[in-house]
Structure formats: C-alpha cells, structure tokens
Write an enzyme that holds these catalytic residues in place. Structure first.
Site, mmCIF file in Angstrom:
data_model
loop_
_atom_site.group_PDB
_atom_site.id
_atom_site.type_symbol
_atom_site.label_atom_id
_atom_site.label_comp_id
_atom_site.label_asym_id
_atom_site.label_seq_id
_atom_site.Cartn_x
_atom_site.Cartn_y
_atom_site.Cartn_z
ATOM 1 C CE LYS A 45 25.158 21.609 -31.203
ATOM 2 N NZ LYS A 45 26.162 19.947 -31.413
ATOM 3 C CD1 TRP B 178 23.491 14.083 -37.752
ATOM 4 C CD2 TRP B 178 23.498 11.606 -36.275
ATOM 5 N NE1 TRP B 178 22.191 13.981 -37.005
ATOM 6 C CE2 TRP B 178 21.706 12.564 -36.477
ATOM 7 C CE3 TRP B 178 23.873 10.516 -35.556
ATOM 8 C CZ2 TRP B 178 21.208 12.279 -35.214
ATOM 9 C CZ3 TRP B 178 21.894 10.210 -35.373
ATOM 10 C CH2 TRP B 178 20.967 10.858 -34.993
ATOM 11 N N GLY B 179 25.737 10.439 -39.763
ATOM 12 C CA GLY B 179 25.043 9.861 -41.167
ATOM 13 C C GLY B 179 25.229 8.023 -41.271
ATOM 14 C CG ASN C 5 32.232 21.389 -32.010
ATOM 15 O OD1 ASN C 5 32.604 21.641 -32.941
ATOM 16 N ND2 ASN C 5 30.761 20.610 -31.926
ATOM 17 N N GLY D 187 28.815 9.906 -42.512
ATOM 18 C CA GLY D 187 29.888 10.176 -41.498
ATOM 19 C C GLY D 187 29.685 9.944 -40.388
ATOM 20 C CG PHE E 198 31.598 19.365 -47.213
ATOM 21 C CD1 PHE E 198 32.851 19.536 -47.670
ATOM 22 C CD2 PHE E 198 32.076 18.581 -46.010
ATOM 23 C CE1 PHE E 198 34.589 19.754 -46.978
ATOM 24 C CE2 PHE E 198 33.310 17.991 -45.826
ATOM 25 C CZ PHE E 198 34.004 18.959 -45.906
HETATM 26 P P1 NAD Z 1 32.504 13.021 -40.069
HETATM 27 O O1 NAD Z 1 32.280 14.380 -39.110
HETATM 28 O O2 NAD Z 1 32.135 12.286 -38.651
HETATM 29 O O3 NAD Z 1 32.137 12.997 -40.929
HETATM 30 C C1 NAD Z 1 33.252 13.778 -42.202
HETATM 31 C C2 NAD Z 1 32.433 13.415 -43.017
HETATM 32 O O4 NAD Z 1 32.299 14.279 -44.215
HETATM 33 C C3 NAD Z 1 32.888 12.115 -43.386
HETATM 34 O O5 NAD Z 1 32.223 10.771 -44.266
HETATM 35 C C4 NAD Z 1 33.459 12.225 -45.177
HETATM 36 O O6 NAD Z 1 33.733 11.463 -45.796
HETATM 37 C C5 NAD Z 1 32.812 13.924 -45.438
HETATM 38 N N1 NAD Z 1 33.378 14.758 -47.049
HETATM 39 C C6 NAD Z 1 35.264 15.039 -46.089
HETATM 40 N N2 NAD Z 1 35.711 15.777 -47.379
HETATM 41 C C7 NAD Z 1 34.558 16.542 -47.425
HETATM 42 C C8 NAD Z 1 33.405 16.496 -49.180
HETATM 43 N N3 NAD Z 1 34.361 17.548 -49.864
HETATM 44 N N4 NAD Z 1 32.221 16.449 -49.675
HETATM 45 C C9 NAD Z 1 32.223 16.292 -48.776
HETATM 46 N N5 NAD Z 1 31.615 14.834 -47.539
HETATM 47 C C10 NAD Z 1 33.188 15.119 -47.194
HETATM 48 O O7 NAD Z 1 30.223 13.389 -40.245
HETATM 49 P P2 NAD Z 1 28.678 14.056 -39.084
HETATM 50 O O8 NAD Z 1 29.725 13.494 -37.699
HETATM 51 O O9 NAD Z 1 27.896 12.376 -39.376
HETATM 52 O O10 NAD Z 1 28.353 15.229 -38.946
HETATM 53 C C11 NAD Z 1 27.606 15.679 -40.087
HETATM 54 C C12 NAD Z 1 26.210 16.356 -39.365
HETATM 55 O O11 NAD Z 1 25.973 15.767 -38.500
HETATM 56 C C13 NAD Z 1 27.315 17.692 -39.278
HETATM 57 O O12 NAD Z 1 26.382 18.949 -39.253
HETATM 58 C C14 NAD Z 1 27.479 17.557 -37.706
HETATM 59 O O13 NAD Z 1 27.213 18.401 -36.845
HETATM 60 C C15 NAD Z 1 26.003 17.076 -38.258
HETATM 61 N N6 NAD Z 1 25.981 15.836 -36.224
HETATM 62 C C16 NAD Z 1 26.813 15.143 -35.949
HETATM 63 C C17 NAD Z 1 26.332 14.607 -34.417
HETATM 64 C C18 NAD Z 1 27.733 13.442 -34.065
HETATM 65 O O14 NAD Z 1 27.660 13.039 -33.178
HETATM 66 N N7 NAD Z 1 28.503 12.984 -35.137
HETATM 67 C C19 NAD Z 1 25.355 14.205 -34.084
HETATM 68 C C20 NAD Z 1 24.324 15.261 -34.433
HETATM 69 C C21 NAD Z 1 24.839 16.124 -36.044
HETATM 70 P P1 13P Z 2 30.173 17.047 -31.198
HETATM 71 O O1 13P Z 2 29.899 17.737 -33.220
HETATM 72 O O2 13P Z 2 31.155 17.733 -30.374
HETATM 73 O O3 13P Z 2 30.480 15.762 -31.347
HETATM 74 O O4 13P Z 2 28.388 17.097 -31.289
HETATM 75 C C1 13P Z 2 27.335 16.339 -31.980
HETATM 76 C C2 13P Z 2 25.534 16.607 -31.932
HETATM 77 O O5 13P Z 2 25.582 17.680 -32.573
HETATM 78 C C3 13P Z 2 25.050 16.019 -30.427
HETATM 79 O O6 13P Z 2 24.131 16.299 -30.268
#
Ligand code: NAD
Ligand code: 13P
Length: 350
Positions: A204, A14-15, A269, A12, A96
């Site tokens: 948070k 962050w990934g 969020n 996703g 997931f």
């Molecule tokens: P995202 O919200 O951008 O994307 C969702 C992902 O989930 C997609 O890759 C999608 O293909 C996948 N998905 C959907 N259904 C699924 C299933 N059944 N099984 C497995 N995967 C499935 O994801 P993200 O932003 O990379 O968030 C991942 C983690 O990182 C979360 O815990 C989030 O809180 C954390 N995080 C995100 C950010 C950010 O800025 N995006 C920053 C820090 C931490």
């Molecule tokens: P959001 O999922 O609310 O975008 O937060 C991303 C995050 O964890 C930033 O550190």
C-alpha cells in the site's frame, strides 16, 4: 504472559506509539519493558525531547512528544535491550533490519517470540524476502506481523483504530500478541495469513505514492479513488503470484483496504509524493524526505524499487502498470504526470 519481558526494537513515530499501547497493558502486569533507541536519546535529540534512559528513570518519559508508559526504559544499547526479552517487537524502517538482525545473532533467548510492525520487504538474489521471514531465518525464531490502518499520530492521541495480526500456524501465540496490543481504542484481530497481511502493509505504500502524485497534480477525488482501486487490484495480484496461500478476505481486514485508504489520505508517503508532483519532480524524493519528515523515513519509494526488481526478474512488468509507473516516476525516468497516463506509456529508459 505474567513472566514475559517485552523489548521494542525501534523508537520512531510508530515505535513510540506501539510502546505506549504495549505499556498500557504491561503496566497492569507490573513488569518493566525496554525500548531500543537508535538516536532519539542522543544529546542532539535530548535538547528537544525528554527521554527516559537506562539508569535515568526519573527523567520525563516522553519521546517524539508521545507520553510513554511509566514502565518503559529507553536503552541505546541493543545487546542490553534484548538480553532478557521473551517477546521482541520489531518496528524500524525496513531498510535497517538486515543489519539489526546480524547484530542480534547469538544475543537473544532461543525461545523468544517476535512480531514485526515493519512495512517493507528485502529483495535478494534468490528472490523477495518479507521482513518477518528475514527475522525468522536469520534469528531462528517465530515471527508474527501486525499491520493496519494505523497512522501513528492519531493513535498517540487515542483516536479509535483497528489492526490485524498475521500468523502462520500458532493461533495461541498470535492471541498473546493481540492481548499485548489491544486497548479500548486499538482493536486487534488475528488472521492466519502472514504473507497476505505483511504484503498488504508493504504494497500500500507504493499506492500511497501514486495517490500523493494525484493530489499534487490536483486531479481530484475520482482519479484518486481510481488509483486506489487499481492499486488494490495490483496489491492482490502481486501477493497471490508470490504466495498462492494469500486469502482474498485479508484484503478486507484493517491491514488491507483500511490501511490503503488511510495512507492514501493522510500518510507520509502521500505527503512527500504530493510535494514531488507540485514542483514537477525537480526535488528528489530523498531531498523531500529530509526536508518534510525531519528524520522520519519514507518506505514507498524503496518498496517501489524492490517490487520493480521482482517484476523485472520475473517478467511481470506489463501485469503491474501502476507499480511500474510509480517506480519510473520516482527515479526520474517519467514525469509525475505519467501517473494518469500509465496505461498508454511504454518507457524505454528505465
Ligand atoms: P520513523 O520513520 O518515524 O523514524 C525513523 C527511525 O529510524 C528513527 O527512530 C531513527 O532513529 C531510526 N534510524 C535512522 N537510521 C537508522 C539506522 N541506521 N539504524 C536503525 N535505525 C535507524 O519510524 P516509524 O514511523 O516508527 O516506522 C517504522 C516502521 O513502522 C516502518 O516500516 C513504517 O512503515 C511502519 N509504520 C509506521 C507508521 C506511522 O504512522 N509512522 C504506522 C504503521 C507502520
Ligand atoms: P506512512 O508511512 O505513509 O505515513 O504510512 C503510515 C502507515 O503505515 C499507516 O498505517
């Protein structure tokens, strides 16, 4: 480190950025890393995004608009993606992870090291379970965490930020993760407080929902700052009640107050909660998530539910009025305006 093979589980927002950070370091070491993609390499996704896939390494190496390193191979086959890995990076939405861990049992090397970038928790009948513990318990491996003020889109364009690695015992392993993620624009520090670091990142997201509601109600900066202060106090109290080992100093790391601030100012969020409050709660969070986030996932609403279950089971509801109110608003038991009336309210219906 030179013989390490890294697999990133999750693709996703962050990934993909985590992959970019890791690849900028592993490319120097000359080894190929894999990234398990759930759907981003499907034909539907490929219509809009270029994606380098297994056996198709000549394709443009861009996912979600983020240019990954030259040596990352996106792989939709989970078993294949993990089979040679010596380092596993978990970065999927937390809901997931239980299913993914089940699929990984018996598929990974027994001495693999793991790190979770996942902000969230599971609640089981025996009680709450942090995602790093779920990974450790189900797969029998060591798992650190990396949390911080890390809005992915900003790091994707190399704007400076910091992060915190949380570890339990082995500082040497934690330092290996620090080395893997650190770049001149991404500064990582290790602290020996895995529960504190992971709970900061998790909780948070509930406060960010509250901050978004305040924005949607146009209450202004003082009210938002008050909500953030109260939220931080509840984060600390809840973390310490769950784990007495949690350190106060952790809340001053990037994973603590810095992540709280950035998520309340610019996170997903916050954005969805603002839209929820603007139309008086008429559209559900699920509806708004799919309308506003285009496949990305919201963690705060689920986390508010999970934390509410813990508070309810342990008789702690009255000690956490902000967390409780966010939950009750998110399930429609209270209107969005209750966020600023939370000290007085006594909900009967939830
Ligand atoms: P995202 O919200 O951008 O994307 C969702 C992902 O989930 C997609 O890759 C999608 O293909 C996948 N998905 C959907 N259904 C699924 C299933 N059944 N099984 C497995 N995967 C499935 O994801 P993200 O932003 O990379 O968030 C991942 C983690 O990182 C979360 O815990 C989030 O809180 C954390 N995080 C995100 C950010 C950010 O800025 N995006 C920053 C820090 C931490
Ligand atoms: P959001 O999922 O609310 O975008 O937060 C991303 C995050 O964890 C930033 O550190």
């Amino acid at each position: 480190m030179a013989s390490s093979r890294v697999t990133i589980i999750g693709s996703g927002n962050w990934g993909c950025v985590a992959a970019k950070l890791i690849m900028s370091n592993t490319i120097k070491l000359g080894f190929i890393s894999r990234m398990w993609v759930y759907e981003e390499c499907s034909s539907k996704w490929r219509e809009t995004h270029g994606c380098q896939q297994r056996n198709q390494r000549k394709k443009p190496n861009i996912l979600l608009g983020i240019k990954l390193g030259e040596n990352v191979v996106a792989d939709p086959d989970l078993d294949n993606a993990v089979k040679d890995a010596t380092m596993l990076v978990f970065v999927t939405p937390h809901q997931f992870m239980e299913g993914i861990c089940k699929r990984l049992v018996g598929k990974i090397k027994p001495d693999v090291e793991a790190i979770s970038l996942i902000k969230g928790m599971e609640v089981k009948t025996e009680g709450p379970c942090m995602i790093s513990s779920l990974i450790s318990d189900q797969l029998g491996i060591n798992c650190c965490v990396l949390m911080g003020a890390n809005i992915a889109n900003e790091i994707a364009v190399e704007k400076f930020s910091e992060a915190t690695v949380g570890f339990r015992e082995n500082k040497e392993v934690a330092e290996r993760w620090v080395q893997l993620f650190s770049t001149p624009y991404f500064q990582v520090t290790a602290v020996q407080d895995i529960e504190g670091v992971e709970l900061c990142g998790t909780l948070k997201n509930i406060v960010a929902i509250a901050a978004g509601l305040i924005d949607g109600l146009e209450m202004g900066n003082n009210t938002k700052a008050a909500i953030m202060r109260i939220g931080l106090a509840e984060m600390r109290a809840f973390s310490k009640l769950l784990f007495s080992s949690v350190k106060d100093s952790t809340f001053f790391e990037s994973c603590g107050v810095a992540d709280l601030i950035t998520t309340c100012m610019g996170g997903r969020n916050r954005k969805v909660a603002e839209a929820f409050a603007r139309d008086g709660g008429k559209r559900s969070f699920d509806e708004l998530e799919s309308q506003l986030l285009q496949g990305q996932k919201l963690q705060g609403v689920l986390t508010a539910k999970e934390v509410h279950t813990v508070l309810n089971n342990r008789g702690w509801l009255e000690m956490f009025p902000l967390f409780t109110t966010v939950y009750e608003i998110s399930v429609g038991c209270l209107p969005p305006t209750a966020i600023v009336e939370y000290r007085e309210h006594k909900s009967k219906s939830c």
